[in-house]
Design a protein around this motif. Structure first.
Motif, PDB file in Angstrom:
ATOM      1  N   LYS A   1       2.602   0.708   1.223  1.00  0.00           N
ATOM      2  CA  LYS A   1       3.492   1.507   0.376  1.00  0.00           C
ATOM      3  C   LYS A   1       4.187   0.616  -0.648  1.00  0.00           C
ATOM      4  O   LYS A   1       4.273   0.955  -1.829  1.00  0.00           O
ATOM      5  CB  LYS A   1       4.560   2.201   1.223  1.00  0.00           C
ATOM      6  CG  LYS A   1       4.151   3.482   1.840  1.00  0.00           C
ATOM      7  CD  LYS A   1       5.362   4.097   2.520  1.00  0.00           C
ATOM      8  CE  LYS A   1       5.037   5.324   3.289  1.00  0.00           C
ATOM      9  NZ  LYS A   1       6.232   5.903   3.938  1.00  0.00           N
ATOM     10  N   LYS A   2       4.678  -0.513  -0.175  1.00  0.00           N
ATOM     11  CA  LYS A   2       5.382  -1.441  -1.058  1.00  0.00           C
ATOM     12  C   LYS A   2       4.438  -1.992  -2.126  1.00  0.00           C
ATOM     13  O   LYS A   2       4.795  -2.074  -3.305  1.00  0.00           O
ATOM     14  CB  LYS A   2       5.966  -2.580  -0.231  1.00  0.00           C
ATOM     15  CG  LYS A   2       6.754  -3.583  -1.014  1.00  0.00           C
ATOM     16  CD  LYS A   2       7.291  -4.668  -0.113  1.00  0.00           C
ATOM     17  CE  LYS A   2       7.924  -5.781  -0.898  1.00  0.00           C
ATOM     18  NZ  LYS A   2       8.341  -6.887  -0.042  1.00  0.00           N
ATOM     19  N   GLN A   3       3.227  -2.359  -1.743  1.00  0.00           N
ATOM     20  CA  GLN A   3       2.264  -2.910  -2.692  1.00  0.00           C
ATOM     21  C   GLN A   3       1.825  -1.868  -3.716  1.00  0.00           C
ATOM     22  O   GLN A   3       1.662  -2.166  -4.894  1.00  0.00           O
ATOM     23  CB  GLN A   3       1.036  -3.468  -1.966  1.00  0.00           C
ATOM     24  CG  GLN A   3       1.319  -4.687  -1.146  1.00  0.00           C
ATOM     25  CD  GLN A   3       1.712  -5.885  -1.991  1.00  0.00           C
ATOM     26  OE1 GLN A   3       1.674  -5.875  -3.209  1.00  0.00           O
ATOM     27  NE2 GLN A   3       2.103  -6.944  -1.324  1.00  0.00           N
TER      28      GLN A   3
ATOM     29  N   GLN B   1       3.791   0.398   5.883  1.00  0.00           N
ATOM     30  CA  GLN B   1       4.956   0.044   5.077  1.00  0.00           C
ATOM     31  C   GLN B   1       4.600  -1.006   4.024  1.00  0.00           C
ATOM     32  O   GLN B   1       5.036  -0.926   2.879  1.00  0.00           O
ATOM     33  CB  GLN B   1       6.095  -0.472   5.978  1.00  0.00           C
ATOM     34  CG  GLN B   1       6.649   0.575   6.900  1.00  0.00           C
ATOM     35  CD  GLN B   1       7.171   1.793   6.164  1.00  0.00           C
ATOM     36  OE1 GLN B   1       7.832   1.682   5.150  1.00  0.00           O
ATOM     37  NE2 GLN B   1       6.841   2.965   6.673  1.00  0.00           N
ATOM     38  N   TYR B   2       3.775  -1.971   4.386  1.00  0.00           N
ATOM     39  CA  TYR B   2       3.350  -3.014   3.449  1.00  0.00           C
ATOM     40  C   TYR B   2       2.529  -2.407   2.303  1.00  0.00           C
ATOM     41  O   TYR B   2       2.741  -2.737   1.130  1.00  0.00           O
ATOM     42  CB  TYR B   2       2.530  -4.067   4.192  1.00  0.00           C
ATOM     43  CG  TYR B   2       1.961  -5.134   3.311  1.00  0.00           C
ATOM     44  CD1 TYR B   2       2.759  -6.138   2.793  1.00  0.00           C
ATOM     45  CD2 TYR B   2       0.609  -5.141   2.983  1.00  0.00           C
ATOM     46  CE1 TYR B   2       2.236  -7.122   1.976  1.00  0.00           C
ATOM     47  CE2 TYR B   2       0.078  -6.103   2.166  1.00  0.00           C
ATOM     48  CZ  TYR B   2       0.891  -7.106   1.665  1.00  0.00           C
ATOM     49  OH  TYR B   2       0.362  -8.063   0.843  1.00  0.00           O
TER      50      TYR B   2
ATOM     51  N   MET C   1       3.106   8.147  -5.701  1.00  0.00           N
ATOM     52  CA  MET C   1       4.099   7.488  -4.850  1.00  0.00           C
ATOM     53  C   MET C   1       5.197   8.471  -4.451  1.00  0.00           C
ATOM     54  O   MET C   1       5.660   8.463  -3.321  1.00  0.00           O
ATOM     55  CB  MET C   1       4.696   6.276  -5.551  1.00  0.00           C
ATOM     56  CG  MET C   1       3.749   5.090  -5.590  1.00  0.00           C
ATOM     57  SD  MET C   1       3.016   4.679  -4.002  1.00  0.00           S
ATOM     58  CE  MET C   1       4.448   4.317  -3.024  1.00  0.00           C
TER      59      MET C   1
ATOM     60  N   ALA D   1       3.534   0.692  -4.764  1.00  0.00           N
ATOM     61  CA  ALA D   1       4.638   0.983  -5.680  1.00  0.00           C
ATOM     62  C   ALA D   1       4.719  -0.077  -6.774  1.00  0.00           C
ATOM     63  O   ALA D   1       5.108   0.228  -7.910  1.00  0.00           O
ATOM     64  CB  ALA D   1       5.948   1.050  -4.914  1.00  0.00           C
ATOM     65  N   ASN D   2       4.354  -1.298  -6.481  1.00  0.00           N
ATOM     66  CA  ASN D   2       4.456  -2.390  -7.445  1.00  0.00           C
ATOM     67  C   ASN D   2       3.155  -2.659  -8.194  1.00  0.00           C
ATOM     68  O   ASN D   2       3.104  -3.567  -9.011  1.00  0.00           O
ATOM     69  CB  ASN D   2       4.894  -3.672  -6.735  1.00  0.00           C
ATOM     70  CG  ASN D   2       6.275  -3.544  -6.152  1.00  0.00           C
ATOM     71  OD1 ASN D   2       7.100  -2.810  -6.662  1.00  0.00           O
ATOM     72  ND2 ASN D   2       6.520  -4.251  -5.069  1.00  0.00           N
TER      73      ASN D   2
END
Length: 83
Positions: A28-30, A25-26, A72, A32-33
């Protein structure tokens, strides 16, 4: 005495699964940004022995941004698809 080992192994496995899920999850978030500036792209090209002009630099930057968005979307949709 055996229960100490069983409880320890079960706790280890639960922690490993929870840690893996949290890491995914971490990331994926990184991802995306994540963005690369033109200076970063130029430095990467120079490290590979290429010197990009402004037109090439803009084209590579645009391609990387579109690929990042596609990846993504595919990554998010891939976890929902049936195989």
């Amino acid at each position: 005495m055996v229960w100490y080992w069983v409880i320890g192994i079960v706790c280890f496995l639960v922690g490993a699964v929870a840690g893996f899920y949290g890491a995914v999850q971490y990331l994926k978030k990184q991802m995306a940004n994540m963005t690369m500036s033109e200076a970063d792209v130029q430095a990467m090209a120079r490290s590979m022995g290429r010197n990009l002009n402004k037109k090439q630099l803009a084209q590579v930057t645009r391609q990387m941004q579109s690929m990042s968005q596609k990846n993504m979307k595919n990554f998010a949709a891939g976890s929902k698809k049936k195989k």
